[in-house]
Design a protein around this motif. Structure first.
Motif, PDB file in Angstrom:
ATOM      1  N   MET A 117      51.586  75.406  44.321  1.00  0.00           N
ATOM      2  CA  MET A 117      51.006  76.590  44.953  1.00  0.00           C
ATOM      3  C   MET A 117      51.452  76.583  46.418  1.00  0.00           C
ATOM      4  N   VAL A 118      52.389  77.466  46.737  1.00  0.00           N
ATOM      5  CA  VAL A 118      52.896  77.574  48.108  1.00  0.00           C
ATOM      6  C   VAL A 118      51.961  78.476  48.902  1.00  0.00           C
ATOM      7  N   PHE A 119      51.801  78.173  50.190  1.00  0.00           N
ATOM      8  CA  PHE A 119      50.930  79.004  51.020  1.00  0.00           C
ATOM      9  C   PHE A 119      51.522  79.170  52.416  1.00  0.00           C
ATOM     10  N   ARG A 120      51.064  80.218  53.096  1.00  0.00           N
ATOM     11  CA  ARG A 120      51.488  80.502  54.462  1.00  0.00           C
ATOM     12  C   ARG A 120      50.354  80.214  55.432  1.00  0.00           C
ATOM     13  N   LEU A 121      50.712  79.647  56.581  1.00  0.00           N
ATOM     14  CA  LEU A 121      49.747  79.435  57.667  1.00  0.00           C
ATOM     15  C   LEU A 121      50.150  80.270  58.872  1.00  0.00           C
ATOM     16  N   GLY A 122      49.162  80.919  59.494  1.00  0.00           N
ATOM     17  CA  GLY A 122      49.399  81.686  60.710  1.00  0.00           C
ATOM     18  C   GLY A 122      48.889  80.973  61.942  1.00  0.00           C
ATOM     19  N   SER A 123      49.243  81.510  63.113  1.00  0.00           N
ATOM     20  CA  SER A 123      48.820  80.996  64.423  1.00  0.00           C
ATOM     21  C   SER A 123      49.209  79.532  64.626  1.00  0.00           C
ATOM     22  N   VAL A 124      50.406  79.202  64.222  1.00  0.00           N
ATOM     23  CA  VAL A 124      50.940  77.860  64.459  1.00  0.00           C
ATOM     24  C   VAL A 124      51.673  77.855  65.796  1.00  0.00           C
ATOM     25  N   ASP A 125      51.477  76.821  66.586  1.00  0.00           N
ATOM     26  CA  ASP A 125      52.219  76.661  67.838  1.00  0.00           C
ATOM     27  C   ASP A 125      53.634  76.206  67.475  1.00  0.00           C
ATOM     28  N   MET A 126      54.567  77.168  67.399  1.00  0.00           N
ATOM     29  CA  MET A 126      55.891  76.875  66.878  1.00  0.00           C
ATOM     30  C   MET A 126      56.670  75.926  67.779  1.00  0.00           C
ATOM     31  N   ASP A 127      56.463  76.001  69.077  1.00  0.00           N
ATOM     32  CA  ASP A 127      57.171  75.095  69.987  1.00  0.00           C
ATOM     33  C   ASP A 127      56.818  73.649  69.687  1.00  0.00           C
ATOM     34  N   VAL A 128      55.543  73.399  69.418  1.00  0.00           N
ATOM     35  CA  VAL A 128      55.106  72.045  69.087  1.00  0.00           C
ATOM     36  C   VAL A 128      55.574  71.667  67.684  1.00  0.00           C
ATOM     37  N   PHE A 129      55.366  72.563  66.716  1.00  0.00           N
ATOM     38  CA  PHE A 129      55.723  72.269  65.328  1.00  0.00           C
ATOM     39  C   PHE A 129      57.203  71.917  65.180  1.00  0.00           C
ATOM     40  N   VAL A 166      47.305  67.536  62.544  1.00  0.00           N
ATOM     41  CA  VAL A 166      48.713  67.651  62.937  1.00  0.00           C
ATOM     42  C   VAL A 166      48.855  68.518  64.184  1.00  0.00           C
ATOM     43  N   ALA A 167      49.574  68.018  65.160  1.00  0.00           N
ATOM     44  CA  ALA A 167      49.781  68.736  66.416  1.00  0.00           C
ATOM     45  C   ALA A 167      50.441  70.087  66.159  1.00  0.00           C
ATOM     46  N   GLY A 168      49.962  71.092  66.858  1.00  0.00           N
ATOM     47  CA  GLY A 168      50.505  72.438  66.736  1.00  0.00           C
ATOM     48  C   GLY A 168      49.773  73.310  65.733  1.00  0.00           C
ATOM     49  N   PHE A 169      48.871  72.699  64.950  1.00  0.00           N
ATOM     50  CA  PHE A 169      48.174  73.445  63.901  1.00  0.00           C
ATOM     51  C   PHE A 169      46.687  73.663  64.211  1.00  0.00           C
ATOM     52  N   GLN A 170      46.250  73.331  65.405  1.00  0.00           N
ATOM     53  CA  GLN A 170      44.819  73.384  65.717  1.00  0.00           C
ATOM     54  C   GLN A 170      44.208  74.779  65.572  1.00  0.00           C
ATOM     55  N   GLN A 171      45.005  75.823  65.821  1.00  0.00           N
ATOM     56  CA  GLN A 171      44.506  77.198  65.715  1.00  0.00           C
ATOM     57  C   GLN A 171      44.962  77.878  64.427  1.00  0.00           C
ATOM     58  N   SER A 172      45.547  77.128  63.530  1.00  0.00           N
ATOM     59  CA  SER A 172      46.139  77.732  62.335  1.00  0.00           C
ATOM     60  C   SER A 172      45.077  78.189  61.336  1.00  0.00           C
ATOM     61  N   TYR A 173      45.477  79.120  60.490  1.00  0.00           N
ATOM     62  CA  TYR A 173      44.614  79.586  59.411  1.00  0.00           C
ATOM     63  C   TYR A 173      45.466  79.921  58.199  1.00  0.00           C
ATOM     64  N   LEU A 174      44.860  79.846  57.021  1.00  0.00           N
ATOM     65  CA  LEU A 174      45.556  80.108  55.771  1.00  0.00           C
ATOM     66  C   LEU A 174      45.673  81.622  55.584  1.00  0.00           C
ATOM     67  N   VAL A 175      46.889  82.120  55.556  1.00  0.00           N
ATOM     68  CA  VAL A 175      47.129  83.558  55.431  1.00  0.00           C
ATOM     69  C   VAL A 175      47.039  83.989  53.969  1.00  0.00           C
ATOM     70  N   GLU A 176      47.802  83.330  53.098  1.00  0.00           N
ATOM     71  CA  GLU A 176      47.804  83.694  51.689  1.00  0.00           C
ATOM     72  C   GLU A 176      48.532  82.621  50.880  1.00  0.00           C
ATOM     73  N   THR A 177      48.280  82.662  49.579  1.00  0.00           N
ATOM     74  CA  THR A 177      49.106  81.930  48.621  1.00  0.00           C
ATOM     75  C   THR A 177      49.998  82.946  47.906  1.00  0.00           C
ATOM     76  N   GLY A 178      50.833  82.461  47.006  1.00  0.00           N
ATOM     77  CA  GLY A 178      51.653  83.375  46.232  1.00  0.00           C
ATOM     78  C   GLY A 178      50.814  84.212  45.281  1.00  0.00           C
ATOM     79  N   ALA A 179      51.438  85.285  44.757  1.00  0.00           N
ATOM     80  CA  ALA A 179      50.770  86.093  43.740  1.00  0.00           C
ATOM     81  C   ALA A 179      50.505  85.281  42.487  1.00  0.00           C
ATOM     82  N   GLN A 180      51.289  84.244  42.295  1.00  0.00           N
ATOM     83  CA  GLN A 180      51.030  83.299  41.210  1.00  0.00           C
ATOM     84  C   GLN A 180      51.524  81.924  41.639  1.00  0.00           C
ATOM     85  N   VAL A 181      51.072  80.911  40.924  1.00  0.00           N
ATOM     86  CA  VAL A 181      51.539  79.563  41.193  1.00  0.00           C
ATOM     87  C   VAL A 181      53.037  79.490  40.942  1.00  0.00           C
TER      88      VAL A 181
END
Length: 441
Positions: A194-206, A290-305
Motif C-alpha cells: 500500500m503506497v501512500f503520499r505524505l505532504g508538508s515534508v521539509d524537502m531540503d532536509v529530506f 525522521v528529520a524533515g517529517f515533523q509537520q508531515s501528514y498522510l495525504v492519500e493511499t492508492g485507489a487500491q493496494v
C-alpha cells in the motif's frame, strides 16, 4: 456440497465490433491502443477505473522505472514510446529529474498528469475508450476470441472484436478462454504494497537524508513495539510538486506469513485494510522519528493496494530468470531492460542489479499457445517468477504494449494468427510504419 445458483440465460446487447479491443488501461494497455491506432486500426480500450494508469496510478506506485542503465553512471537507454510518454509528462510538469534507486535511476511522476496525458493520447489518436467497464468473461470459438462479456454502468454488454490484447495485468482474457497460466513461484507471488503520499515534508532536509539511515531507524522503531513496521528496506521518493513524498514502505502478508493474491476478493480485502493500517503506522513513525517529517501528514493511499504479480501467461516463449541474470539478447525483442530483479517476498526484498548491461524481452513472450487473434502485454507476459520481477516495470510495459499494438495491425493486414508472428517481423513492420522501437530516440 456447496450451494449453487444457475444463472438464467439472457440476450446481451453487442455494443461494439472494433478491429481491436484492449482490455486494461495501464501502461501496457494505453501504449497498445496508441500503437495499433497509429497503424490504422479502429481501437476500443476498456478500463475498470475512471482513468488510465493501472498499477502506477491506481496502485500509486508513482514512478517510471526501467528507462535507465545500471552501474556507476546510469543514463537513459530506453526510448521509443516510453521515452515519448516520459517527455510529454515532463513538458506538462508531471515529472522532474530522475532520482537514485540503488545502482540505477527512476522518475517519480504526478498521477493526475498521467491521467491527463492518457486522456490526451486517447483523444488525439482516435481511440475509443469505455471507463468503468469490467471484463466478466471471454468466449472463444474455433480458436479465436469471439466475444468479451463486460459489465458497463448500464449492465451486461458484449464486445465482438477482430483482435484482442489482454493488458489486464491478471491475464483475465487468457484465463477466460482456458489458456495456460502460472502463478508466481509455485503459487507464491510477490507481496502487495500500500503506497501512500505524505505532504508538508521539509524537502531540503529530506533530500540530505541517507536512505540506509532511514532503514536503520525503521528497524529500531519496529523492535520497540510502538509501531507496526514489517518491512525494513523502504523507498521514499520526492514528487514533482516539491512538497510531497511518495512512500513505498509497506509489506502486506497474513499473520502466518502467506501472501495475499491479487485475484482473490478475500485476499484483496485483507490487503486493503492491512495496507491502510501499515500506511498509518509508517506515516506516524516518519513524523515522530525522521528529520524533515515533523509537520508531515498522510495525504492519500492508492485507489487500491499495489499488486506486483498474479497470473502469467504460459506463452510461445518464456523469459527465464537466467535470461535476465545473464543479460541475454534476442532478435526482434519487443523491449529491453536494465532494471534489476526486484523481488518482494514475504520476509525479504531481493535485488539483483545488471551492471552496465541489459537483457531483451522476446516478442514471443506475449503470444499465447491458443487464441489466434489474442496477444498479451505488460505484467502478464510469459516469464519466470524472478524474471517477471524485473520485466514488469513501467517503461518495459509501455514498450511491450506498443509492440503488441503494432503487431495486431500486422496480423490484420497479413491475415495471420498471433502464433505466426515473430519479433523480427513485428520490428520490421514498426519501422515501415514509423513507430519507434525502445532503442530508437
Amino acid at each position: 456440497m456447496s450451494d449453487t445458483f444457475l444463472v438464467p440465460g439472457a440476450s446481451v446487447p453487442v455494443i461494439a465490433k472494433p478491429d481491436l479491443c484492449v482490455v486494461g488501461g495501464g501502461a501496457a494497455g494505453l501504449s497498445a491502443a496508441v500503437g495499433a491506432s497509429r497503424c490504422g486500426l479502429k481501437v476500443l480500450l476498456i478500463e475498470k477505473y475512471g482513468f488510465c494508469g493501472g498499477a502506477t496510478v491506481a496502485g500509486l506506485s508513482g514512478t517510471i522505472c526501467g528507462l535507465y542503465s545500471s552501474g556507476d553512471h546510469p543514463e537513459q537507454i530506453v526510448f521509443g514510446f516510453a521515452g515519448e510518454f516520459h517527455n510529454r509528462m515532463h513538458a506538462m510538469g508531471g515529472v522532474k529529474g530522475p532520482v537514485q534507486f540503488g545502482r540505477t535511476l527512476l522518475t517519480p511522476h504526478d498521477s493526475f498528469v498521467w491521467k491527463e496525458l492518457a486522456d490526451c493520447y486517447l483523444r488525439s489518436e482516435d481511440v475509443d475508450v469505455l471507463y468503468h467497464t469490467n471484463l466478466i468473461s471471454a468466449y472463444a470459438e474455433n480458436n479465436r476470441v469471439t466475444t468479451l462479456l463486460v459489465r458497463c454502468m448500464e449492465g451486461l454488454r458484449a464486445i465482438q472484436p477482430k483482435l484482442v490484447i489482454d493488458a489486464s495485468g491478471d491475464a483475465e482474457v487468457v484465463h477466460g478462454i482456458g489458456a495456460a497460466t502460472t502463478m508466481g513461484n509455485h503459487g507464491v507471488v510477490q507481496s502487495p504494497t500500500m503506497v501512500f503520499r505524505l505532504g508538508s515534508v521539509d524537502m531540503d532536509v529530506f533530500l540530505k537524508l541517507d536512505p540506509r539511515a532511514i532503514d536503520a531507524q525503521v528497524i529500531e522503531a519496529d523492535k520497540s513495539g510502538a509501531y507496526h513496521l514489517p518491512r525494513h528496506h523502504v523507498y521514499i521518493f520526492p514528487l514533482p510538486n516539491g512538497r510531497e513524498v511518495l512512500c513505498n514502505m509497506t509489506r502486506i502478508t497474513y499473520p502466518d506469513g502467506s501472501i495475499p493474491v491479487g485475484i482473490s476478493s478475500k485476499d484483496m480485502t485483507f490487503a486493503e485494510t492491512e495496507g491502510r493500517i501499515q500506511a498509518r503506522s509508517y506515516a506516524k513513525f516518519l513524523k515522530d522519528k525522521v528529520a524533515g517529517f515533523q509537520q508531515s501528514y498522510l495525504v492519500e493511499t492508492g485507489a487500491q493496494v499495489g499488486i506486483r504479480q498474479s497470473r502469467s501467461l504460459v506463452g510461445k516463449a518464456r523469459l527465464m530468470n537466467d535470461d535476465v541474470i545473464q543479460a541475454r539478447k534476442v532478435k526482434g525483442a519487443v523491449a529491453f531492460s536494465a532494471w534489476p530483479i526486484e523481488a518482494h517476498g514475504a520476509a525479504e526484498l531481493k535485488i539483483v542489479y545488471l551492471e552496465d548491461d541489459t537483457y531483451d524481452i522476446p516478442f514471443e513472450t506475449l503470444v499465447p499457445p491458443i487464441g489466434e487473434n489474442l496477444l498479451v502485454a505488460g505484467r502478464c507476459l510469459s516469464a519466470e517468477h524472478e524474471a517477471m520481477a524485473s520485466a514488469r516495470v513501467t517503461a518495459q510495459c509501455l514498450g511491450m504494449g506498443y509492440g503488441a499494438g503494432a503487431a495486431c495491425a500486422l496480423m490484420l493486414n497479413e491475415n495471420i494468427s498471433s502464433q505466426q508472428l515473430t519479433g523480427v517481423d513485428v520490428e520490421r513492420w514498426m519501422h515501415d510504419h514509423k513507430l519507434k522501437t525502445a532503442r530508437e530516440s
